[in-house]
Structures are given as C-alpha cells and as structure tokens.
Design a protein around this motif. Sequence first.
Motif, PDB file in Angstrom:
ATOM      1  N   VAL A   1       0.849  -1.192   0.000  1.00 20.04           N
ATOM      2  CA  VAL A   1       0.000   0.000   0.000  1.00 20.04           C
ATOM      3  C   VAL A   1       0.880   1.236   0.000  1.00 20.04           C
ATOM      4  CG1 VAL A   1      -1.840   1.242   1.186  1.00 20.04           C
ATOM      5  CG2 VAL A   1      -1.763  -1.262   1.292  1.00 20.04           C
ATOM      6  N   LEU A   2       0.718   2.065  -1.046  1.00 23.30           N
ATOM      7  CA  LEU A   2       1.507   3.288  -1.158  1.00 23.30           C
ATOM      8  C   LEU A   2       0.749   4.529  -0.716  1.00 23.30           C
ATOM      9  CD1 LEU A   2       3.170   1.252  -2.774  1.00 23.30           C
ATOM     10  CD2 LEU A   2       3.671   3.063  -4.395  1.00 23.30           C
ATOM     11  N   GLY A   3      -0.532   4.403  -0.414  1.00 26.25           N
ATOM     12  CA  GLY A   3      -1.308   5.538   0.070  1.00 26.25           C
ATOM     13  C   GLY A   3      -1.713   6.490  -1.032  1.00 26.25           C
ATOM     14  N   THR A   4      -2.065   7.705  -0.632  1.00 29.31           N
ATOM     15  CA  THR A   4      -2.591   8.697  -1.573  1.00 29.31           C
ATOM     16  C   THR A   4      -1.664   9.891  -1.756  1.00 29.31           C
ATOM     17  OG1 THR A   4      -3.812   9.761   0.219  1.00 29.31           O
ATOM     18  CG2 THR A   4      -4.983   8.068  -1.055  1.00 29.31           C
ATOM     19  N   GLN A   5      -0.463   9.818  -1.227  1.00 29.68           N
ATOM     20  CA  GLN A   5       0.523  10.888  -1.367  1.00 29.68           C
ATOM     21  C   GLN A   5       0.794  11.149  -2.850  1.00 29.68           C
ATOM     22  OE1 GLN A   5       1.992  12.819   0.893  1.00 29.68           O
ATOM     23  NE2 GLN A   5       3.301  13.818  -0.577  1.00 29.68           N
ATOM     24  N   ASP A   6       0.915  12.427  -3.219  1.00 25.77           N
ATOM     25  CA  ASP A   6       1.159  12.778  -4.621  1.00 25.77           C
ATOM     26  C   ASP A   6       2.552  12.389  -5.108  1.00 25.77           C
ATOM     27  OD1 ASP A   6      -1.373  13.821  -4.891  1.00 25.77           O
ATOM     28  OD2 ASP A   6      -0.762  15.886  -4.530  1.00 25.77           O
ATOM     29  N   SER A   7       3.515  12.323  -4.216  1.00 30.80           N
ATOM     30  CA  SER A   7       4.884  11.994  -4.613  1.00 30.80           C
ATOM     31  C   SER A   7       5.011  10.506  -4.940  1.00 30.80           C
ATOM     32  CB  SER A   7       5.857  12.345  -3.485  1.00 30.80           C
ATOM     33  OG  SER A   7       5.784  13.722  -3.188  1.00 30.80           O
TER      34      SER A   7
ATOM     35  N   LEU B   1      -8.968  -6.815   0.811  1.00 26.78           N
ATOM     36  CA  LEU B   1      -7.577  -7.183   0.521  1.00 26.78           C
ATOM     37  C   LEU B   1      -6.733  -7.188   1.792  1.00 26.78           C
ATOM     38  CD1 LEU B   1      -7.004  -5.239  -2.823  1.00 26.78           C
ATOM     39  CD2 LEU B   1      -7.104  -7.730  -2.525  1.00 26.78           C
ATOM     40  N   ILE B   2      -6.939  -6.214   2.651  1.00 28.21           N
ATOM     41  CA  ILE B   2      -6.207  -6.186   3.924  1.00 28.21           C
ATOM     42  C   ILE B   2      -6.517  -7.448   4.721  1.00 28.21           C
ATOM     43  CG2 ILE B   2      -6.048  -5.048   6.188  1.00 28.21           C
ATOM     44  CD1 ILE B   2      -6.340  -2.361   4.713  1.00 28.21           C
ATOM     45  N   GLU B   3      -7.785  -7.807   4.808  1.00 28.09           N
ATOM     46  CA  GLU B   3      -8.179  -8.998   5.570  1.00 28.09           C
ATOM     47  C   GLU B   3      -7.569 -10.274   4.988  1.00 28.09           C
ATOM     48  OE1 GLU B   3      -9.662  -9.119   8.504  1.00 28.09           O
ATOM     49  OE2 GLU B   3      -9.778  -6.930   8.476  1.00 28.09           O
ATOM     50  N   GLN B   4      -7.455 -10.353   3.672  1.00 31.18           N
ATOM     51  CA  GLN B   4      -6.937 -11.553   3.014  1.00 31.18           C
ATOM     52  C   GLN B   4      -5.409 -11.635   3.040  1.00 31.18           C
ATOM     53  OE1 GLN B   4      -8.598 -11.436  -0.936  1.00 31.18           O
ATOM     54  NE2 GLN B   4     -10.475 -12.470  -0.295  1.00 31.18           N
ATOM     55  N   ALA B   5      -4.742 -10.520   3.217  1.00 31.56           N
ATOM     56  CA  ALA B   5      -3.284 -10.485   3.127  1.00 31.56           C
ATOM     57  C   ALA B   5      -2.618 -11.251   4.271  1.00 31.56           C
ATOM     58  CB  ALA B   5      -2.800  -9.043   3.118  1.00 31.56           C
ATOM     59  N   ARG B   6      -1.570 -11.976   3.936  1.00 30.99           N
ATOM     60  CA  ARG B   6      -0.724 -12.607   4.951  1.00 30.99           C
ATOM     61  C   ARG B   6       0.125 -11.544   5.621  1.00 30.99           C
ATOM     62  NH1 ARG B   6       4.639 -14.496   5.114  1.00 30.99           N
ATOM     63  NH2 ARG B   6       4.979 -14.004   2.921  1.00 30.99           N
ATOM     64  N   VAL B   7       0.569 -10.588   4.827  1.00 32.50           N
ATOM     65  CA  VAL B   7       1.381  -9.477   5.311  1.00 32.50           C
ATOM     66  C   VAL B   7       1.060  -8.249   4.469  1.00 32.50           C
ATOM     67  CG1 VAL B   7       3.355 -10.090   3.843  1.00 32.50           C
ATOM     68  CG2 VAL B   7       3.733  -8.704   5.857  1.00 32.50           C
ATOM     69  N   VAL B   8       1.116  -7.083   5.119  1.00 34.82           N
ATOM     70  CA  VAL B   8       0.941  -5.818   4.406  1.00 34.82           C
ATOM     71  C   VAL B   8       2.271  -5.075   4.470  1.00 34.82           C
ATOM     72  CG1 VAL B   8      -0.277  -3.608   4.295  1.00 34.82           C
ATOM     73  CG2 VAL B   8      -1.512  -5.690   4.982  1.00 34.82           C
ATOM     74  N   ILE B   9       2.740  -4.653   3.310  1.00 32.67           N
ATOM     75  CA  ILE B   9       3.929  -3.814   3.214  1.00 32.67           C
ATOM     76  C   ILE B   9       3.422  -2.436   2.848  1.00 32.67           C
ATOM     77  CG2 ILE B   9       6.097  -3.386   1.996  1.00 32.67           C
ATOM     78  CD1 ILE B   9       6.144  -6.432   1.372  1.00 32.67           C
ATOM     79  N   THR B  10       3.761  -1.441   3.649  1.00 35.33           N
ATOM     80  CA  THR B  10       3.174  -0.126   3.425  1.00 35.33           C
ATOM     81  C   THR B  10       4.168   0.996   3.640  1.00 35.33           C
ATOM     82  OG1 THR B  10       1.315   1.311   4.046  1.00 35.33           O
ATOM     83  CG2 THR B  10       2.317   0.010   5.812  1.00 35.33           C
ATOM     84  N   HIS B  11       3.803   2.149   3.101  1.00 36.21           N
ATOM     85  CA  HIS B  11       4.509   3.391   3.397  1.00 36.21           C
ATOM     86  C   HIS B  11       4.194   3.732   4.852  1.00 36.21           C
ATOM     87  CE1 HIS B  11       0.993   6.328   3.129  1.00 36.21           C
ATOM     88  NE2 HIS B  11       0.465   5.130   2.979  1.00 36.21           N
ATOM     89  N   GLY B  12       4.735   4.812   5.372  1.00 38.46           N
ATOM     90  CA  GLY B  12       4.532   5.141   6.779  1.00 38.46           C
ATOM     91  C   GLY B  12       3.335   6.010   7.059  1.00 38.46           C
ATOM     92  N   GLY B  13       2.284   5.891   6.273  1.00 41.08           N
ATOM     93  CA  GLY B  13       1.081   6.686   6.490  1.00 41.08           C
ATOM     94  C   GLY B  13       0.274   6.158   7.663  1.00 41.08           C
TER      95      GLY B  13
ATOM     96  N   ASN C   1       7.458  15.330   1.628  1.00 46.35           N
ATOM     97  CA  ASN C   1       8.013  16.663   1.880  1.00 46.35           C
ATOM     98  C   ASN C   1       8.875  16.725   3.143  1.00 46.35           C
ATOM     99  OD1 ASN C   1       5.833  16.306   3.550  1.00 46.35           O
ATOM    100  ND2 ASN C   1       4.946  18.324   3.225  1.00 46.35           N
ATOM    101  N   ASP C   2       8.772  15.723   4.026  1.00 46.72           N
ATOM    102  CA  ASP C   2       9.628  15.634   5.216  1.00 46.72           C
ATOM    103  C   ASP C   2       9.717  14.160   5.623  1.00 46.72           C
ATOM    104  OD1 ASP C   2       7.336  14.898   6.712  1.00 46.72           O
ATOM    105  OD2 ASP C   2       7.012  16.949   7.408  1.00 46.72           O
ATOM    106  N   ASN C   3      10.374  13.902   6.750  1.00 42.61           N
ATOM    107  CA  ASN C   3      10.574  12.514   7.167  1.00 42.61           C
ATOM    108  C   ASN C   3       9.754  12.128   8.400  1.00 42.61           C
ATOM    109  OD1 ASN C   3      12.278  11.541   5.131  1.00 42.61           O
ATOM    110  ND2 ASN C   3      14.032  12.563   6.045  1.00 42.61           N
ATOM    111  N   HIS C   4       8.552  12.691   8.525  1.00 39.08           N
ATOM    112  CA  HIS C   4       7.720  12.350   9.682  1.00 39.08           C
ATOM    113  C   HIS C   4       7.325  10.873   9.703  1.00 39.08           C
ATOM    114  CE1 HIS C   4       4.488  12.957   6.724  1.00 39.08           C
ATOM    115  NE2 HIS C   4       3.772  12.151   7.500  1.00 39.08           N
ATOM    116  N   GLN C   5       7.300  10.220   8.539  1.00 41.25           N
ATOM    117  CA  GLN C   5       6.953   8.804   8.514  1.00 41.25           C
ATOM    118  C   GLN C   5       8.002   7.955   9.234  1.00 41.25           C
ATOM    119  OE1 GLN C   5       5.923   7.363   4.596  1.00 41.25           O
ATOM    120  NE2 GLN C   5       4.042   8.573   4.549  1.00 41.25           N
ATOM    121  N   PHE C   6       9.261   8.407   9.216  1.00 36.09           N
ATOM    122  CA  PHE C   6      10.308   7.706   9.961  1.00 36.09           C
ATOM    123  C   PHE C   6      10.022   7.762  11.460  1.00 36.09           C
ATOM    124  CE2 PHE C   6      12.690   8.238   6.053  1.00 36.09           C
ATOM    125  CZ  PHE C   6      13.437   7.072   5.989  1.00 36.09           C
ATOM    126  N   GLU C   7       9.581   8.919  11.926  1.00 36.79           N
ATOM    127  CA  GLU C   7       9.320   9.093  13.360  1.00 36.79           C
ATOM    128  C   GLU C   7       8.191   8.180  13.823  1.00 36.79           C
ATOM    129  OE1 GLU C   7       8.577  13.287  13.531  1.00 36.79           O
ATOM    130  OE2 GLU C   7      10.610  13.759  12.882  1.00 36.79           O
TER     131      GLU C   7
END
Length: 156
Positions: A5-11, A61-73, A100-106
């Motif tokens: 899941v990459l989310g809805t971020q424009d970048s 899809l989330i319910e069926q997934a064994r694992v979810v790989i996602t951005h930090g949203g 635009n910043d690294n808040h997802q890391f935090e």
Amino acid sequence: MILIVLGTQDSPFPRILKECEIAAEKLGLTEEIIAQIGTTKYESTRISLKAYYERTEFLRLIEQARVVITHGGAGTIYQCLHSGKKIIVMPRNAEFGEHNDNHQFELTEVLARDGYVLRADTSLVASLSEIDNFTPKPYVTQNDILEVVEQFIEGI
C-alpha cells in the motif's frame, strides 16, 4: 498474498515496489503480490498493480493479506493494526522526493520499537525473512474495550 500500500501521497514511491520485487526473487516467494500504487508510475510482471481500490475491496484485501507492506502513512498503518495484520513499514524518504519531510520515519520508529510493526528503511529482504516469526503486539483501542464490555453485558 502480500499487499503493498503506497497511500494517496502525490509523490511517487517506486522504491518500495522495486524492493519488493528484489525481495520476492531473493527469497523465492511464489505467492501473489498485489499493490495499491496511487499516483506512482511503475511496471511489473510480478506485482498486480492498481492505482486505487474502492474502500470495501481495499478492506477485503487487507483482511486476506498474509502481510501488508506499506509506506509510513498513519491511516494505512492503523487500519492494518486494527485488522491484526503483520505489517512491514518502509517510510517514504524526503531525500528521494518521496515526501516533503521525514515524519513517517518518526511514526514508524515508535511503532517498531513498541512491537507493532517491522521497519524496513532500505531493503525488504530482512523484514520479509523475519515476518513469519514476528508476532505483532495486539492493537487495542478504547472502542475495542467498550465493544468487549458491551458484549459481556448483553450476554448476562
């Protein structure tokens, strides 16, 4: 099935898709990989790509997934936590123009430290190797507690 899941971020965030393909090849994964890629442009013969899913299909899809790989949203992470999924988070990196910043890391740092998710900053190989042995800390909200209490009272 693995859901990305990459989310809805424009970048754009093609790095996470490329890393998933590399990890799948190195680890010999044969299961289906599905990705919700938003505005990211990417081509793959290994990953089923779609810009956006309708909400009910996305939740299925989330319910069926064994694992979810996602951005930090936060929204995606908390939806997956609430569903009890094993989650690998690869935060978007401002240095690569992914945000635009690294808040997802935090956010990811706190959730990984507390045992809710696995964090993958540059590669998915190690995290995908560990995911079957990873038991995420259960995510409990105030609403979950209230629902349990209501069910208990109704059962009396």
